[in-house]
Write a protein that holds these residues in place. Structure first.
Motif, mmCIF file in Angstrom:
data_model
loop_
_atom_site.group_PDB
_atom_site.id
_atom_site.type_symbol
_atom_site.label_atom_id
_atom_site.label_comp_id
_atom_site.label_asym_id
_atom_site.label_seq_id
_atom_site.Cartn_x
_atom_site.Cartn_y
_atom_site.Cartn_z
ATOM 1 N N GLN A 20 6.128 -7.560 -16.007
ATOM 2 C CA GLN A 20 5.227 -8.608 -16.258
ATOM 3 C C GLN A 20 3.784 -8.227 -15.573
ATOM 4 O O GLN A 20 2.642 -7.961 -16.024
ATOM 5 N N ALA A 21 3.938 -7.827 -14.337
ATOM 6 C CA ALA A 21 2.886 -7.129 -13.469
ATOM 7 C C ALA A 21 2.224 -6.083 -14.313
ATOM 8 O O ALA A 21 1.077 -5.863 -14.454
ATOM 9 N N PHE A 22 2.791 -5.098 -14.722
ATOM 10 C CA PHE A 22 2.467 -3.835 -15.349
ATOM 11 C C PHE A 22 1.504 -4.331 -16.749
ATOM 12 O O PHE A 22 0.409 -3.783 -16.988
ATOM 13 N N GLU A 23 2.074 -5.061 -17.541
ATOM 14 C CA GLU A 23 1.290 -5.752 -18.611
ATOM 15 C C GLU A 23 0.059 -6.415 -18.351
ATOM 16 O O GLU A 23 -0.744 -6.237 -18.944
ATOM 17 N N ILE A 24 0.022 -7.037 -17.391
ATOM 18 C CA ILE A 24 -1.111 -7.974 -17.055
ATOM 19 C C ILE A 24 -2.156 -7.062 -16.464
ATOM 20 O O ILE A 24 -3.314 -7.034 -16.719
ATOM 21 N N LEU A 25 -1.923 -6.065 -15.659
ATOM 22 C CA LEU A 25 -2.858 -4.744 -15.185
ATOM 23 C C LEU A 25 -3.392 -3.919 -16.204
ATOM 24 O O LEU A 25 -4.267 -4.016 -16.364
ATOM 25 N N GLN A 26 -2.504 -3.727 -17.209
ATOM 26 C CA GLN A 26 -3.017 -3.035 -18.405
ATOM 27 C C GLN A 26 -3.815 -3.700 -19.204
ATOM 28 O O GLN A 26 -4.587 -3.218 -19.913
ATOM 29 N N SER A 27 -3.804 -4.944 -19.170
ATOM 30 C CA SER A 27 -4.514 -5.862 -20.164
ATOM 31 C C SER A 27 -5.947 -6.336 -19.412
ATOM 32 O O SER A 27 -6.737 -6.985 -19.869
ATOM 33 N N SER A 28 -6.049 -6.216 -17.980
ATOM 34 C CA SER A 28 -6.979 -6.627 -17.303
ATOM 35 C C SER A 28 -8.377 -5.814 -17.410
ATOM 36 O O SER A 28 -8.196 -4.616 -17.702
ATOM 37 N N LEU A 30 -10.795 -6.109 -14.848
ATOM 38 C CA LEU A 30 -11.124 -5.706 -13.630
ATOM 39 C C LEU A 30 -9.679 -6.002 -12.615
ATOM 40 O O LEU A 30 -9.134 -6.958 -12.515
ATOM 41 N N ILE A 31 -9.742 -5.115 -11.558
ATOM 42 C CA ILE A 31 -8.521 -5.251 -10.757
ATOM 43 C C ILE A 31 -9.196 -5.184 -9.137
ATOM 44 O O ILE A 31 -10.099 -4.314 -8.906
ATOM 45 N N VAL A 32 -9.001 -6.449 -8.529
ATOM 46 C CA VAL A 32 -9.564 -6.482 -7.298
ATOM 47 C C VAL A 32 -8.395 -6.316 -6.084
ATOM 48 O O VAL A 32 -7.301 -6.861 -6.383
ATOM 49 N N GLY A 33 -8.593 -5.549 -5.181
ATOM 50 C CA GLY A 33 -7.457 -5.428 -4.112
ATOM 51 C C GLY A 33 -7.944 -4.831 -2.960
ATOM 52 O O GLY A 33 -9.173 -4.219 -2.662
ATOM 53 N N TYR A 34 -7.001 -4.498 -1.983
ATOM 54 C CA TYR A 34 -7.197 -4.007 -0.793
ATOM 55 C C TYR A 34 -7.302 -2.416 -1.109
ATOM 56 O O TYR A 34 -6.955 -1.987 -1.997
ATOM 57 N N THR A 35 -8.321 -1.563 -0.485
ATOM 58 C CA THR A 35 -8.661 -0.140 -0.712
ATOM 59 C C THR A 35 -7.525 0.571 -1.076
ATOM 60 O O THR A 35 -7.455 1.390 -2.149
ATOM 61 N N ARG A 36 -6.408 0.668 -0.131
ATOM 62 C CA ARG A 36 -5.251 1.497 -0.343
ATOM 63 C C ARG A 36 -4.390 1.300 -1.625
ATOM 64 O O ARG A 36 -4.039 1.920 -2.350
ATOM 65 N N TYR A 37 -4.433 -0.225 -2.001
ATOM 66 C CA TYR A 37 -3.626 -0.534 -3.085
ATOM 67 C C TYR A 37 -4.221 -0.021 -4.461
ATOM 68 O O TYR A 37 -3.747 0.334 -5.223
ATOM 69 N N LEU A 41 -3.160 2.436 -7.599
ATOM 70 C CA LEU A 41 -3.052 1.891 -9.125
ATOM 71 C C LEU A 41 -4.055 2.629 -10.009
ATOM 72 O O LEU A 41 -3.679 2.939 -11.110
ATOM 73 N N LYS A 42 -5.190 3.303 -9.263
ATOM 74 C CA LYS A 42 -5.887 4.122 -10.220
ATOM 75 C C LYS A 42 -5.261 5.361 -10.746
ATOM 76 O O LYS A 42 -5.642 5.808 -11.871
ATOM 77 N N ARG A 43 -4.194 5.636 -10.430
ATOM 78 C CA ARG A 43 -3.372 6.861 -10.888
ATOM 79 C C ARG A 43 -2.869 6.536 -12.249
ATOM 80 O O ARG A 43 -2.604 7.247 -12.954
ATOM 81 N N LYS A 48 -9.773 1.343 -15.679
ATOM 82 C CA LYS A 48 -10.006 -0.113 -15.108
ATOM 83 C C LYS A 48 -11.297 0.120 -14.151
ATOM 84 O O LYS A 48 -11.445 1.300 -13.633
ATOM 85 N N GLU A 49 -11.922 -1.185 -14.146
ATOM 86 C CA GLU A 49 -12.938 -1.204 -13.050
ATOM 87 C C GLU A 49 -12.370 -1.843 -11.886
ATOM 88 O O GLU A 49 -11.056 -2.726 -12.098
ATOM 89 N N TYR A 50 -12.392 -1.377 -10.642
ATOM 90 C CA TYR A 50 -12.080 -1.865 -9.172
ATOM 91 C C TYR A 50 -13.119 -2.339 -8.454
ATOM 92 O O TYR A 50 -14.290 -2.087 -8.579
#
Length: 247
Positions: A20-28, A30-37, A41-43, A48-50
């Motif tokens: 579920q998490a993978f599919e949501i990120l795949q369809s998003s 914009l991804i917002v998060g702590y720098t290291r996280y 995910l960028k790999r 995506k835009e971060y």
């Protein structure tokens, strides 16, 4: 209705992220998060835009995600492990209420570090357990002490999050001494470092040894209860906390 997803991405590896998490990120969008996280995910989602903020700027991060979702963008606010266990779900929900946001917020569960560490180490977390963060940035140390003592007296298996940092070099030692009032020095423990990431390392040790061990915010500590034991398997030593089955 606009929607904001708060996504628990697991301990770090793509294999331990829920579908579920993978599919949501795949369809998003914009991804917002702590720098290291975000860097992790960028790999896997390079297109995506971060948007990232460092530690101690969590409120800015949550507000940015809310505003983006309110503007119609499909936004995922990501957290390590689970979205609710020391994640951004609680803060985001409070901020949404304060600003009377029209956005529907959906928290997406993830694999918390205590579960990943337990799986790698065998089965130390097989019954009742307690999770305590040693970070006193948001929780007074007196309250942390109270919770540690209660968990130790209750004979819970204990997982410690955020056991150390540059500003918190003695917190793990202090926690071990509090727990040691109710546990023997030979109680089995473990350090799980960088779970699911480069440099992953598991180490089994005793409570006495843990008191002088080094640990940082990317380490999860497991402290066994009175029946936790080490067993020998074909894959090496493992920690097990028996559930009481008669063999």
């Amino acid at each position: 209705m606009e929607k904001l997803y708060i996504v628990g991405i697991g301990p770090g590896s793509l294999q331990e992220m829920t579908r579920q998490a993978f599919e949501i990120l795949q369809s998003s969008d914009l991804i917002v998060g702590y720098t290291r996280y975000n860097e992790l995910l960028k790999r896997h989602f390079p297109e995506k835009e971060y948007f990232a903020t460092p530690m101690r700027r969590e409120q800015e991060r949550c507000e940015y995600a809310l505003k983006a979702a309110e503007s119609g963008r499909k936004t995922a606010l990501v957290c390590s492990g689970d979205s609710g266990v020391y994640g951004m779900a609680s803060l985001t929900l409070e901020l949404a209420e304060r600003r009377n946001s029209p956005v529907k917020i959906e928290a997406v569960a993830g694999v918390s570090a205590v579960l990943s560490a337990g799986a790698r180490l065998g089965a130390p977390v097989s019954g009742d357990f307690a999770v305590v963060s040693l970070s006193d940035l948001l929780t007074p140390w007196k309250m942390i002490e109270k919770r540690l003592q209660a968990a130790a007296e209750g004979d819970f298996v204990i997982a410690l999050y955020n056991p150390g940092s540059g500003q918190r070099r003695n917190h793990l030692r202090r926690a071990c001494r509090i727990i040691g009032r109710s546990r023997k020095g030979e109680t089995l423990c473990a350090l799980a470092e960088h779970i699911g990431r480069a440099g992953e390392k598991m180490r089994i040790l005793t409570l006495s040894e843990l008191e002088t061990a080094e640990a940082d915010m990317f380490t999860t500590v497991l402290i066994g209860n009175s029946v936790t034991k080490k067993i020998h398997t074909a894959a090496g030593d493992r920690l097990v906390t028996p559930r009481g089955y008669r063999l």
